[in-house]
Motif scaffolding. Structure first.
Motif, PDB file in Angstrom:
ATOM      1  N   SER A   1       0.651  -1.085  -0.037  1.00 54.04           N
ATOM      2  CA  SER A   1       0.030  -0.024  -0.250  1.00 54.04           C
ATOM      3  C   SER A   1       0.907   1.342  -0.073  1.00 54.04           C
ATOM      4  N   ARG A   2       0.155   2.459  -0.157  1.00 53.79           N
ATOM      5  CA  ARG A   2       0.950   3.610  -0.058  1.00 53.79           C
ATOM      6  C   ARG A   2       1.447   3.774   1.330  1.00 53.79           C
ATOM      7  N   ALA A   3       0.898   3.438   2.497  1.00 54.85           N
ATOM      8  CA  ALA A   3       1.438   3.304   3.699  1.00 54.85           C
ATOM      9  C   ALA A   3       2.580   2.416   3.855  1.00 54.85           C
TER      10      ALA A   3
ATOM     11  N   GLY B   1       5.744   4.109   2.066  1.00 50.83           N
ATOM     12  CA  GLY B   1       6.266   5.357   2.835  1.00 50.83           C
ATOM     13  C   GLY B   1       7.288   4.722   3.976  1.00 50.83           C
TER      14      GLY B   1
ATOM     15  N   ASN C   1       8.217   9.025  -5.089  1.00 52.42           N
ATOM     16  CA  ASN C   1       7.195   9.806  -5.727  1.00 52.42           C
ATOM     17  C   ASN C   1       6.484   9.041  -6.669  1.00 52.42           C
TER      18      ASN C   1
ATOM     19  N   ASP D   1       4.359   6.130  -5.072  1.00 50.80           N
ATOM     20  CA  ASP D   1       3.184   6.753  -4.423  1.00 50.80           C
ATOM     21  C   ASP D   1       2.261   7.049  -5.495  1.00 50.80           C
ATOM     22  N   CYS D   2       2.377   8.076  -6.513  1.00 52.77           N
ATOM     23  CA  CYS D   2       1.722   8.386  -7.217  1.00 52.77           C
ATOM     24  C   CYS D   2       0.913   7.370  -8.187  1.00 52.77           C
TER      25      CYS D   2
ATOM     26  N   TRP E   1      -1.776   6.134  -6.172  1.00 56.66           N
ATOM     27  CA  TRP E   1      -2.828   6.984  -6.182  1.00 56.66           C
ATOM     28  C   TRP E   1      -3.878   6.956  -7.540  1.00 56.66           C
TER      29      TRP E   1
ATOM     30  N   ALA F   1      -8.377  11.559  -1.811  1.00 56.10           N
ATOM     31  CA  ALA F   1      -7.347  12.221  -1.148  1.00 56.10           C
ATOM     32  C   ALA F   1      -8.314  13.286  -0.051  1.00 56.10           C
TER      33      ALA F   1
ATOM     34  N   THR G   1       1.117  11.680  -1.102  1.00 53.11           N
ATOM     35  CA  THR G   1       0.752  11.278   0.214  1.00 53.11           C
ATOM     36  C   THR G   1       1.514  12.279   1.460  1.00 53.11           C
ATOM     37  N   GLU G   2       2.670  12.170   1.223  1.00 54.36           N
ATOM     38  CA  GLU G   2       3.525  13.178   2.075  1.00 54.36           C
ATOM     39  C   GLU G   2       3.341  14.791   1.659  1.00 54.36           C
TER      40      GLU G   2
ATOM     41  N   ARG H   1       0.648  15.875   3.761  1.00 55.82           N
ATOM     42  CA  ARG H   1       1.075  16.191   4.989  1.00 55.82           C
ATOM     43  C   ARG H   1       1.833  17.372   5.037  1.00 55.82           C
TER      44      ARG H   1
END
Length: 326
Positions: free
Chosen positions: A74-76, A79, A89, A92-93, A96, A111, A253-254, A257
């Motif tokens: 997963s994205r988590a 990370g 990057n 992650d993208c 998404w 998101a 994702t980051e 944040r």
């Protein structure tokens, strides 16, 4: 089970792109695709030479987690598996985009962000002679917000030449760590009188401690100094704004944040980019409803963009359902 595909692609730049640290004639990008159940999510990233990244190092990082990605990370998970940077990057993208296609929802909605609207983007003028930069300003594609790459002895001459060429424009100055503190002290008040609305990363990162938030008549923006949300508290009393780039944060994702942290510290936000195609810009567009400044002009600097592509009209990015990403 997922299937991972990684490719290196090159897109010629129109002319050359020059900053205080050097020049290049093509955008070198890492393109990543993740396919699952007949659907494919994809994304693009640009290795950051400033931080020791190369095409080989970025593709190597992604290959290093191939097993986890193809098993459904997963994205988590990503990370934790990858540090901030271009490799994360791209992964992650792509995740998404894949999730948006799987759920049949736009990525901004997934998101929990505002729907992007047409927004003005800056157009970047490479570091050059005053005369050449003035000519480039006259030929800029329809925007009233120009970003000037500076960092040389004749920077004030460059700014004045461009000011004379396009007297109605607003300017962002980007020195890419190319000034010293004395130069900033001398030029900042003059910049305000010449239509500059933002000065981006004037000093080397190691000299951040010399800055004081609110000291100058023009806002000072952190770029090389700001990578992730963890940097915000350290920078909040030094800078007036931060530049969020997904190749620094390690993805959307980051970046979200980092945006949230910046807003909690009442910092202005700029959304920026490396020189790349519309695929690299599309995830960053999701942050534009929250940005005081947008600099997502990468495709405008290329000889040719991808297809499908983002829609650029008269200096604006116009969100369109092109099927590109998200």
């Amino acid at each position: 089970m997922r299937r991972l595909d990684i490719r290196i692609e090159r897109f010629p730049i129109r002319g050359a792109f020059t900053i205080s640290r050097g020049s290049k004639t093509e955008a070198e990008v890492v393109t990543l695709r993740l396919s699952e159940g007949g659907l494919t999510g994809w994304a693009e990233s640009v290795p950051y030479k400033r931080y020791g990244e190369t095409l080989e190092s970025v593709t190597g990082q992604i290959e290093g987690i191939r097993v986890e990605l193809e098993a459904g990370a997963s994205r988590a998970d990503v990370g934790r598996l990858l540090p901030p940077g271009a490799a994360r990057n791209a992964v992650d993208c792509a995740l998404w985009d894949l999730e948006a296609r799987q759920q049949g929802l736009p990525a901004w909605q997934l998101a929990g962000l505002k729907e992007p609207k047409p927004v003005t983007t800056a157009y970047t003028l490479s570091l050059d002679t005053p005369e050449a930069m003035a000519e480039a300003a006259r030929n800029a594609p329809g925007t009233d917000l120009l970003k000037l790459k500076l960092g040389g002895e004749n920077d004030l001459d460059r700014l004045r030449a461009v000011r004379d060429a396009v007297p109605e424009a607003r300017f962002i100055i980007d020195a890419n760590e190319g000034w010293d503190f004395q130069t900033l002290e001398r030029l900042a008040p003059l910049c305000a009188d010449l239509g500059v609305v933002l000065i981006e990363q004037p000093l080397p990162v190691a000299e951040d401690h010399l800055l004081t938030r609110g000291r100058y008549p023009v806002s000072i923006c952190a770029d090389e100094s700001c990578h992730t949300s963890e940097d915000i508290e350290r920078l909040a009393d030094r800078y007036d704004a931060i530049n969020i780039k997904l190749d620094k944060t390690g993805g959307l994702t980051e970046a979200i944040r980092t945006l949230d942290s910046a807003r909690s510290h009442n910092l202005e936000v700029m959304v920026g980019c490396m020189v790349g195609t519309s695929l690299g810009m599309a995830p960053a567009v999701l942050l534009t409803p929250y940005a005081a400044f947008v600099d997502l002009d990468g495709p405008l600097l290329l000889n040719a963009d991808r297809s499908p592509a983002l829609c650029y009209q008269r200096g604006q990015i116009v969100p369109a359902q092109s099927g590109l990403w998200g």
